[in-house]
Design an enzyme around this catalytic site. Structure first.
Site, PDB file in Angstrom:
ATOM      1  N   SER A  81     -34.877  20.384  12.259  1.00 45.77           N
ATOM      2  CA  SER A  81     -33.952  20.766  11.195  1.00 45.77           C
ATOM      3  C   SER A  81     -34.741  21.464  10.086  1.00 45.77           C
ATOM      4  CB  SER A  81     -33.178  19.545  10.689  1.00 45.77           C
ATOM      5  OG  SER A  81     -32.069  19.938   9.911  1.00 45.77           O
ATOM      6  N   ASP A  89     -24.823  23.032  18.592  1.00 46.05           N
ATOM      7  CA  ASP A  89     -25.178  22.580  17.254  1.00 46.05           C
ATOM      8  C   ASP A  89     -24.185  23.170  16.254  1.00 46.05           C
ATOM      9  OD1 ASP A  89     -26.382  22.013  14.797  1.00 46.05           O
ATOM     10  OD2 ASP A  89     -28.408  22.268  15.583  1.00 46.05           O
ATOM     11  N   HIS A 100     -26.760  18.769  16.842  1.00 49.54           N
ATOM     12  CA  HIS A 100     -27.960  18.977  16.006  1.00 49.54           C
ATOM     13  C   HIS A 100     -29.078  17.996  16.359  1.00 49.54           C
ATOM     14  CE1 HIS A 100     -30.158  20.642  12.730  1.00 49.54           C
ATOM     15  NE2 HIS A 100     -30.208  19.531  12.049  1.00 49.54           N
ATOM     16  N   GLU A 141     -20.400  17.316   5.312  1.00 48.52           N
ATOM     17  CA  GLU A 141     -21.838  17.355   5.563  1.00 48.52           C
ATOM     18  C   GLU A 141     -22.666  17.292   4.288  1.00 48.52           C
ATOM     19  OE1 GLU A 141     -25.522  17.739   7.546  1.00 48.52           O
ATOM     20  OE2 GLU A 141     -23.520  17.308   8.349  1.00 48.52           O
TER      21      GLU A 141
END
Length: 873
Positions: A724, A798, A830, A320
């Site tokens: 986010s 998520d 997400h 990520e």
């Protein structure tokens, strides 16, 4: 009938009327000049689909010279013609009626032929005899059939015919080594084009390969075609591999060879060809393997891997935050003899449980997820022969395993060794270390530091003379530096208060590099030619806006795709000498712009009290009345060095359909990027260092105060939304400011102690080192101060920003007796998509900003599986 030598001209005398049906049968398409609008409208009224050409392209065409305007005899030549954007294309298979076909023939009454000119002039309509992939768009409807423009509504955002105000500029140009040809997928097939003319010189036909695959046991013709459609090609496109039922299959394009490479019940992941195409490497059960495509022999490069000890495959946090959402952490040497790979040991990393409660049989996922301050995975680097043998570790023992990240690994061009980027845990320094190809001792070439953090993905480009180029933000601006092989700094290649974003090509013989950067536009990249000694820089893209380029590996050409706040995207082939257009690849007409009466879109700057120019955009209602007052809906992302506003048609122009729909509903659609998110150099991003949320809030309040100082902006009706990091900053602002009446916080981080270690600690250090910063950046800590009506939204599965962020905030809001709203999406990750989420937002915005309910949609379709599972919007 004869072909004239040298001129490629075919001459024939035909009886036009009598040969009409024969000509139509073998004609691929007719091409009409851009002036033939009368004929085009006649054909459209007859139901013929007419297309407009979007590119300049050379093609062989039949050119007719009538012996007289109304006579049937004619001379026909086959010759190369350059077609221009704006010409009309009518494919023969779209013309069904004889009277429609007649309008395309010389001498046709009422058609363009009558106005073709003198008897000694060529007929203006060309015939294309060979099927050719042409880039087109549907021609405009006749003027009298075009509806009057209307405001764009929320309903126009939904369904297969959703409004598109940006068009679809062509892309995917893959240059060949000769610098004169590129590959591009067109009409479902990968083709090779002559760059300067647009002629198709080759097409990749997978039928022979599919036939060879079908002959293998237990695959069959249907499955073989599907396998060929998922091809992963070698570098020269002569062979491919593909996955089928958890195994890998290989075939040559010409169909002479097909081979099943693997045969196990376990999946092969992250497969890739070696540069020479002789091997395929892959990860199976967390170990690295290779297979020889000639013999089919498998080799286990590593053994003993498991989910907490991976070889060649990243864990979640490296995937990520370090490797750009790529799991692959192995790298072929340029000579194909060795592989370098990372071993990721997650044994110290805490386990995080994600629950799927949407199923009757509840499903549990266990994710190894290090939160800020918790143990990180430990990384090692190895090299090994592609033929197998004992892997050799690169000696990084000088670093503490729990205070070390490996952020990049590069092979030297001659395969003699590799270079790795090693940082400390909180990323305040980075060492560039070099090691032999066979592993062993690593030497520090130099240590990189800045006034804050180190970017996770530095640019490193090796040159044939042993030197290398390195991208650094050490001055607060990203620039390129040249180093000797031993790590000694030779010179700065670029400098100044702008960013050198990427290296497009290096021409060592000429002593120049082609780079992209923001020297002339902080909101849009251009292409520059710069001398490697840093003495001269020349701009090669001259139109205003942001340019994305694909520079040929040799020669003097590049593909330029650009747009600006004033103009939709276009694509052109250009000269590296001066940026002049060689051939237009796509004019990208945007038909939907004619359908809607759009609100005025403006891009401007707002000065903060300390003089920073904050970028902002505003879309006003189409019927804006300065004597009225309108609510404001504010949108941003605000994450470090992550701008949402750019000098592009989508980034600062009128193409954002959501903003236009808000404006049509009577709401001012407002966006601004706080300085830390502006993209104006690391020096601006550093404003948020160790204090996420705090500087962003100040800039956002400045922007809102500036806008609501205008009499037509209602300061009592200001809303905000983000997802986010944008969801975080929305909730943060609403718990620390009284400027907002409502807000939608999507998938927010609500306390930075809840988010992953590598991202968070880059900007905040650890919670142990910066407790005040974590406390002051927490939404949960200030839940009791919530002001306005807050809608919290989260995907229940998520795995990036965990639902725990919102559940902890919910408890804090409940304990403080603060009202709020909540929408959860079972099985969503997400990224949350789909009609329901869109309708929830619309209803909330209209209710809180205008005091009315949202219109009932004609069809509320559920989100697709892809929409449910996207990781980010």
């Amino acid at each position: 009938m004869r072909l004239m030598s040298g001129l490629s001209v075919l001459v024939v005398s035909v009886g036009v009327a009598s040969a009409q049906s024969r000509e139509s049968a073998r004609t691929f398409a007719h091409v009409l000049p851009a002036s033939a609008t009368h004929t085009v409208e006649q054909l459209q009224r007859l139901g013929v689909r007419v297309e407009e050409l979007r590119e300049q392209v050379e093609i062989d065409a039949e050119v007719v010279r009538p012996a007289g305007v109304t006579r049937h005899a004619a001379t026909v030549r086959l010759e190369p013609r350059r077609l221009e954007p704006g010409m009309f294309v009518i494919r023969a298979d779209r013309v069904f009626a004889p009277w429609a076909s007649a309008l395309l023939e010389p001498g046709a009454s009422g058609g363009h032929a009558v106005r073709a000119g003198r008897a000694d002039a060529d007929f203006a309509i060309l015939r294309l005899m060979t099927p050719t992939p042409l880039l087109t768009v549907a021609a405009r409807a006749p003027e009298k059939d075009r509806p009057s423009p209307r405001p764009l509504t929320f309903e126009d955002l939904q369904g297969p015919n959703a409004a598109n105000l940006a068009g679809s500029p062509t892309g995917g140009h893959e240059w060949l080594d000769d610098g004169e040809h590129f590959r591009q997928s067109r009409e479902g097939m990968l083709r090779t084009f002559a760059a300067r003319t647009g002629r198709v010189v080759a097409s990749i036909d997978t039928e022979p390969a599919a036939g060879a695959l079908a002959a293998l046991p237990a695959i069959g013709e249907k499955a073989a075609k599907a396998v060929a459609g998922r091809a992963r090609w070698n570098d020269d496109r002569t062979a491919f591999f593909a996955e089928h039922e958890n195994d890998l299959y290989y075939a040559t394009l010409d169909g002479t060879r097909a081979l099943r490479l693997t045969s196990t019940p376990d999946a092969e992941e992250l497969a890739s060809f070696s540069p020479d195409g002789r091997f395929v490497a892959f990860v199976r059960n967390n170990d690295l393997w290779t297979v020889d495509v000639v013999t089919g022999t498998e080799r286990a490069i590593t053994t003993g891997g498991h989910d907490r000890l991976r070889r060649g495959k990243a864990d979640w946090v490296y995937f990520e935050e370090i490797f750009g959402r790529s799991w692959k952490v192995y790298w072929w040497s340029p000579d194909s003899t060795r592989l370098a790979y990372m071993e990721v040991d997650s044994s110290p990393v805490p386990n995080y449980v994600i629950v799927n409660n949407a199923r009757l049989d509840q499903r549990i996922e266990n994710t190894l997820y290090p939160k800020a301050g918790e143990p990180n995975p430990r990384a090692k680097v190895f090299t090994v022969s592609a033929a197998g043998g004992t892997p050799a570790e690169v000696d990084l023992s000088a670093y503490e395993p729990d205070n070390m990240l490996v952020t990049r690994v590069f092979w030297r061009p001659d395969s003699s060794g590799l270079v790795a980027c090693v940082t400390n845990r909180v990323q305040t320094w980075m060492d560039l270390v070099a090691a032999p190809a066979t592993g062993g001792a690593a030497k520090v070439l130099f240590r990189e530091t800045t006034n804050a953090w180190i970017d996770e993905s530095p640019t490193v480009r090796f040159l044939k003379d042993g030197t290398f180029l390195f991208g650094s933000e050490r001055t607060g601006w990203l620039h390129l530096y040249r180093y000797a092989a031993d790590g000694k700094l030779l010179n700065a290649v670029t400098s100044g208060e702008w960013e050198c974003r990427s290296i497009a090509r290096v021409d060592e013989a000429e002593g120049v590099a082609y780079v992209t950067g923001t020297k002339d536009n902080p909101l849009g990249e251009n292409l520059y030619r710069v001398k490697l000694d840093g003495t001269e820089i020349t701009r090669l893209t001259h139109e205003r806006g942001a340019h994305r380029v694909a520079v040929a590996p040799r020669g003097d050409l590049f593909v330029d795709s650009w747009s600006s706040a004033q103009r939709p995207g276009q694509v052109a082939l250009r000269s590296l000498a001066d940026g002049a257009i060689v051939r237009m690849l796509d004019t990208n007409p945007v038909r939907d712009l004619e359908k809607f009466r759009l609100g005025e879109s403006s891009h401007f700057q707002i000065l903060t009290p300390d003089g920073f120019a904050m970028e902002a955009t505003l879309v006003k209602p189409p019927d804006f009345d300065p004597e009225r007052t309108y609510p404001v809906w504010f949108m941003t992302y605000a994450g470090p060095h992550a701008p949402t506003i750019s000098d592009t048609w989508n980034g600062a122009g009128p193409a954002r359909t959501w903003d236009q729909a808000l404006a049509s509903a009577g709401i001012l659609a407002f966006r601004a990027d706080p300085r830390s998110a502006s993209g104006k150099g690391a020096v601006s991003a550093w404003a948020c260092y160790k204090r996420l949320g705090q500087s962003e809030l100040k800039d956002i309040e400045t922007a809102i105060t500036w806008l609501t100082a205008h009499p037509w902006a209602d300061a009592d009706r200001v809303g905000m939304a983000g997802h986010s990091y944008g969801g975080y900053i929305t909730a943060y602002c609403m718990t620390r400011s009284k400027l907002f009446a409502a807000g939608i916080s999507g998938a927010p981080v609500t306390d930075w102690r809840e988010y992953d270690s590598i991202y968070t600690e880059r900007y905040m250090l650890t919670p142990q080192e910066n407790p005040d910063g974590y406390r002051d950046g927490s939404v949960i800590e200030r839940a009791k101060d919530l002001h306005g009506r807050l809608l919290l939204v989260h995907g229940m599965m998520d795995d990036n920003v965990h639902l725990q962020n919102n559940t902890r905030l919910i408890r804090a809001l409940q304990e403080a007796n603060k009202p709020f709203e909540m929408m959860l999406y079972p099985e969503a990750r997400h990224g949350i998509g789909g009609r329901h989420y869109q309708q929830v937002q619309i209803e909330f915005i209209l209710r809180t900003m205008l005091g009315k309910d949202a219109p009932t949609p004609s069809e509320l379709a559920p989100p697709s599986g892809g929409e449910r599972r996207r990781r980010r919007n």
